[in-house]
Structures are given as C-alpha cells and as structure tokens.
Design a protein around this motif. Structure first.
Motif, short mmCIF file in Angstrom:
data_model
loop_
_atom_site.label_atom_id
_atom_site.label_comp_id
_atom_site.label_asym_id
_atom_site.label_seq_id
_atom_site.Cartn_x
_atom_site.Cartn_y
_atom_site.Cartn_z
N SER A 75 5.95 -55.78 50.00
CA SER A 75 5.49 -55.11 48.78
C SER A 75 4.48 -54.01 49.06
O SER A 75 4.15 -53.22 48.17
CB SER A 75 4.89 -56.14 47.81
OG SER A 75 3.67 -56.65 48.32
N ALA A 76 3.94 -53.97 50.29
CA ALA A 76 2.98 -52.92 50.65
C ALA A 76 3.67 -51.67 51.20
O ALA A 76 3.02 -50.66 51.44
CB ALA A 76 1.99 -53.45 51.68
N VAL A 77 4.98 -51.75 51.40
CA VAL A 77 5.72 -50.58 51.90
C VAL A 77 5.84 -49.54 50.80
O VAL A 77 6.23 -49.84 49.68
CB VAL A 77 7.13 -50.99 52.39
CG1 VAL A 77 7.95 -49.76 52.74
CG2 VAL A 77 7.03 -51.92 53.59
N HIS A 78 5.49 -48.30 51.14
CA HIS A 78 5.64 -47.18 50.21
C HIS A 78 6.68 -46.24 50.82
O HIS A 78 6.40 -45.54 51.79
CB HIS A 78 4.30 -46.48 50.02
CG HIS A 78 4.34 -45.41 48.96
ND1 HIS A 78 3.94 -44.12 49.19
CD2 HIS A 78 4.74 -45.46 47.66
CE1 HIS A 78 4.09 -43.40 48.08
NE2 HIS A 78 4.57 -44.20 47.15
N LEU A 79 7.88 -46.25 50.26
CA LEU A 79 8.99 -45.53 50.87
C LEU A 79 8.75 -44.04 51.05
O LEU A 79 9.12 -43.47 52.08
CB LEU A 79 10.27 -45.78 50.07
CG LEU A 79 10.82 -47.21 50.17
CD1 LEU A 79 12.08 -47.35 49.32
CD2 LEU A 79 11.12 -47.57 51.62
N PRO A 80 8.15 -43.34 50.07
CA PRO A 80 7.88 -41.91 50.31
C PRO A 80 6.99 -41.67 51.53
O PRO A 80 7.22 -40.72 52.29
CB PRO A 80 7.18 -41.47 49.01
CG PRO A 80 7.71 -42.41 47.98
CD PRO A 80 7.85 -43.72 48.68
N THR A 81 5.98 -42.54 51.71
CA THR A 81 5.13 -42.40 52.90
C THR A 81 5.91 -42.74 54.15
O THR A 81 5.81 -42.06 55.18
CB THR A 81 3.91 -43.33 52.78
OG1 THR A 81 3.18 -43.01 51.59
CG2 THR A 81 2.99 -43.20 53.99
N LEU A 82 6.71 -43.81 54.07
CA LEU A 82 7.51 -44.22 55.23
C LEU A 82 8.52 -43.15 55.61
O LEU A 82 8.81 -42.95 56.80
CB LEU A 82 8.23 -45.53 54.90
CG LEU A 82 9.00 -46.21 56.02
CD1 LEU A 82 8.06 -46.60 57.16
CD2 LEU A 82 9.73 -47.44 55.49
N ALA A 83 9.02 -42.43 54.61
CA ALA A 83 10.05 -41.41 54.88
C ALA A 83 9.50 -40.27 55.73
O ALA A 83 10.25 -39.62 56.46
CB ALA A 83 10.58 -40.86 53.56
N ARG A 84 8.18 -40.03 55.63
CA ARG A 84 7.60 -38.92 56.40
C ARG A 84 7.66 -39.17 57.90
O ARG A 84 7.67 -38.24 58.70
CB ARG A 84 6.16 -38.68 55.94
CG ARG A 84 6.06 -38.01 54.58
CD ARG A 84 4.69 -37.43 54.35
NE ARG A 84 3.70 -38.45 54.04
CZ ARG A 84 3.44 -38.89 52.81
NH1 ARG A 84 4.12 -38.38 51.78
NH2 ARG A 84 2.53 -39.80 52.59
N THR A 85 7.67 -40.44 58.30
CA THR A 85 7.80 -40.76 59.72
C THR A 85 9.11 -41.53 59.98
O THR A 85 9.27 -42.10 61.05
CB THR A 85 6.61 -41.62 60.19
OG1 THR A 85 6.54 -42.81 59.39
CG2 THR A 85 5.31 -40.85 60.06
N GLY A 86 9.99 -41.53 58.98
CA GLY A 86 11.19 -42.35 59.08
C GLY A 86 12.07 -41.98 60.25
O GLY A 86 12.61 -42.86 60.93
N ARG A 136 11.24 -40.54 63.14
CA ARG A 136 10.62 -40.95 64.41
C ARG A 136 10.63 -42.47 64.54
O ARG A 136 10.87 -43.01 65.63
CB ARG A 136 9.18 -40.44 64.47
CG ARG A 136 9.07 -38.94 64.76
CD ARG A 136 7.64 -38.46 64.68
NE ARG A 136 7.17 -38.46 63.29
CZ ARG A 136 5.89 -38.34 62.95
NH1 ARG A 136 4.96 -38.26 63.89
NH2 ARG A 136 5.53 -38.32 61.68
N ALA A 137 10.36 -43.18 63.43
CA ALA A 137 10.37 -44.64 63.48
C ALA A 137 11.76 -45.17 63.79
O ALA A 137 11.93 -46.11 64.58
CB ALA A 137 9.87 -45.20 62.14
N ALA A 181 14.11 -43.59 65.43
CA ALA A 181 14.38 -43.29 66.84
C ALA A 181 13.72 -44.31 67.75
O ALA A 181 14.32 -44.78 68.73
CB ALA A 181 13.89 -41.88 67.17
N LEU A 182 12.47 -44.68 67.42
CA LEU A 182 11.78 -45.69 68.22
C LEU A 182 12.48 -47.04 68.11
O LEU A 182 12.67 -47.74 69.11
CB LEU A 182 10.33 -45.82 67.75
CG LEU A 182 9.51 -46.93 68.43
CD1 LEU A 182 9.42 -46.67 69.94
CD2 LEU A 182 8.12 -47.03 67.83
N GLY A 183 12.89 -47.40 66.88
CA GLY A 183 13.54 -48.69 66.68
C GLY A 183 14.83 -48.80 67.47
O GLY A 183 15.08 -49.82 68.14
N LEU A 184 15.67 -47.76 67.41
CA LEU A 184 16.94 -47.80 68.14
C LEU A 184 16.71 -47.78 69.65
O LEU A 184 17.41 -48.47 70.41
CB LEU A 184 17.81 -46.62 67.72
CG LEU A 184 18.31 -46.66 66.26
CD1 LEU A 184 19.05 -45.37 65.91
CD2 LEU A 184 19.21 -47.87 66.03
#
Length: 369
Positions: free
Chosen positions: A332-343, A345-346, A348-351
């Motif tokens: 519930s603390a995830v804010h998708l618009p904020t997450l999208a700004r580094t999405g 890169r994140a 790429a790191l995850g894969l």
C-alpha cells in the motif's frame, strides 16, 4: 504558625504527586491516542491479508504473499479506498509493514534447524553460500551503477539473494530505509518471483535437470518460500523436498547478511563522524538487530526437537499471517507514478539479477551433483 507551616509543607509535597499523576495521565492519553491512530490501518492490513488468503484459496498457484503485495498496491490506487489508505489508515499500515514483518521474520526461524543444514551436505552448503554472495554483490553493484535511488539497490539485492520480501523487510529494518524504497523493492522482487513460477518449470527438461536437481535449482534461485513451493511442486515430491531444504539454507543466511550490512553502516557512521571533525556523534545502528537475535533463537529452539508438531504448525500459520499483513502494508506504500520514473532501470536490474541468480545456481547444481 506551626499549623501554617505544616499545611504549606503538605501542599508542597502534594505538588510533585499531582505533577506525576498528570504526567501519567498525559502518557496514558498519548498511548490511547496512538492506538486509535494505528487501529484503522491495522484493520485494513487484516482485511487485506484475509483477501490475499482468499485469492490463494481460489487460485492455489498464486502464493498469499504475492497476492498481498498486489492487493496492497491496488488499494493504494483505487479511487474508492486510496484516500483512506494514504490518509487515516497510513500510520497503521506502516506499523504492519515494519513491526508485523519483524515478528514474522522471528517466527520464520522455526522453519529451520541445525539438522536441516547437516542433511544438506557440505557441497550443497558451499553452493548456497556462493549463490547468495554472488547474487547479493552483483545485484547491489549493478543497482548502484544504473542509478536506482535511495536504498533500493541494497534492498533488491537482499531480496534476490535470500528470501524475497522477508529479507527486504529485515534489511530495511536494520538500515532504517525509507518506506517507499522498501515497498518498491518488494514489488519488483515479488513480480520476478511470480514469473519464476511460470517460467522455471518450462526449463527443467531443456536444461536436462532431474527432479531433485530441479528442486535444488528452484530452492537456490527463487526468492520467496511460497514461490519456491509453488514452482518446485510441479516436478513432484522429490523436487519439492530438495527445494525447501535448499531454500531454508538461504533463509539461515539472513542473520549473517543483516549483521554484515549493519557492520558496514557502523563503519560508514564512524567515517562520517570523523569527517565532521568534532561534530555531534552520529547514531550507530545495532550490530545485530533484536529481531534477528529472535530469529536465531527460534532456530536454536527448533533444533532442540522439543516443540511438538502442533506448535510448529501453529507458528508457521502465524508467521504466514503476519507476513501477509505486513506485505499488504508495504504494497500500500507503493506509488506507481513515482515507481514509473525509475521503472525502466528497476526492471532492467530485476531481469539482470534474475539471470544472475538462475545462472549461478544452475552451475552450482551441476557442480554438486
């Protein structure tokens, strides 16, 4: 005059008593106000955990912990409930994401015993340690190189190397990481772990793995315990048994990982204090956080063999309920618009980290067979 002096003395003596009583009243009122403040969020976390278990019951292939993260993210963005989740329920959801997570990690120790480590054997033990070290170091380094913000590189590395969301919660508690960094890391690791449930079984035969070998590969490379079970059970009981054993060995490395991170933070704090040239001392993080001590104590208790099966089953259920509620709070603390700004890169790191842990663990399984 004597009467007056006595009365004055009694009055003076009564003042500290009244002051102490007033302080106690204020403290009690503050605690009650704090309890009322977190209650809506704790209720929301309980409802979210219930919904996650309902999803798991309806679709057994979806682990309850994965469902909890997804439902938490959804609750934070649905128009009907998002204002309450971000407002009145936020304090309680934050408590769930931190304190309930720590309690769940303590109980996680009851899943492992010293006997389990012995049964694994030295070659497999060395393989697990090598996989954890390579995954953690490689993911952390790559995350910093591509510029992920805050503690996300460290938290994602811990999640991939050890046990997904539980490891992220443990490391974030030890480092005092920002809640949004922890939530974004949990979301990424949970997504990749969920993909593993569908992808890894398709690779067993092309990679030439027997059922026990496939189980060890899954246990060494998949993040969350529930995801390991969901993935390994597709190859039968032999694969499932080896997968859980290897996975629990990775879980046992949670305590030393947190201790290493804490030592690094203490050294950085000392260096920062030295640079300040006589400034105010910088607070040092605990060398081993209390909940990690509790985790180790639970391993020791399990190793005695004193606990009956019913107690262990009850503790396992309590642990999963606590972690499910905690992960709903983190989601519930995830804010998708904020997450999208580094999405990008994140992702790429995850894969990349997924490829690293799968490749290193596959090589380890082949070398120890």
């Amino acid at each position: 005059m004597a009467l007056t002096g006595t009365t004055a003395h009694q009055t003076d003596s009564a003042e500290p008593a009244r002051a102490g009583h007033d302080d106690a009243d204020r403290t009690g009122a503050a605690k009650r106000a704090g309890g009322r403040k977190v209650l809506p969020g704790l209720i929301a976390a309980a409802l979210g955990a219930t919904a996650a278990w309902a999803v798991h019951w309806l679709v057994p292939a979806v682990p309850a912990l994965t469902a909890a993260v997804v439902l938490g993210i959804a609750a934070a963005h649905l128009p009907v409930v998002r204002d309450r989740v971000r407002g009145a329920a936020r304090p309680g959801l934050s408590v769930a994401g931190k304190r309930l997570m720590r309690l769940g990690i303590v109980l996680l120790g009851l899943k492992l015993s010293v006997q389990d480590v012995r049964e694994l054997g030295w070659p497999s033990l060395v393989m697990v340690i090598a996989v954890v070290a390579a995954t953690f170091a490689g993911t952390w380094w790559l995350g910093r190189r591509i510029g992920l913000p805050g503690d996300q590189p460290l938290l994602i590395a811990a999640g991939y190397a050890i046990c997904g969301a539980s490891a992220i919660g443990a490391v974030s508690a030890a480092t005092g990481s920002d809640e949004e960094d922890a939530a974004a890391s949990v979301a990424l690791v949970t997504l990749c772990g969920t993909l593993a449930i569908a992808v890894l079984p398709l690779l067993q035969h092309p990679l030439g793995l027997s059922d026990p070998e496939f189980g060890r590969w899954v246990g060494a490379s998949v993040h969350d315990v529930g995801q390991v079970v969901a993935t390994a059970q597709t190859a039968g009981p032999a694969a499932l048994g080896d997968a859980v054993l290897v996975k629990l060995m990775r879980v046992a490395l949670l305590a030393p990982l947190v201790a290493v991170v804490a030592i690094g933070l203490r050294r950085r704090a000392r260096a920062h204090h030295a640079e300040r040239a006589g400034g105010a001392p910088t607070a040092k993080p605990s060398l081993v956080p209390l909940f990690v001590v509790g985790f180790l104590v639970m391993i020791a208790v399990r190793s005695t063999g004193w606990l009956p099966t019913g107690v262990l089953d009850g503790a396992s259920l309590a642990q999963e309920i606590l972690l499910t509620a905690a992960l709903f709070g983190l989601g519930s603390a995830v804010h998708l618009p904020t997450l999208a700004r580094t999405g990008g890169r994140a992702a790429a790191l995850g894969l990349s980290a997924w490829a690293v842990v799968a490749g290193v663990s596959y090589a380890g399984v082949l070398l120890t067979t």
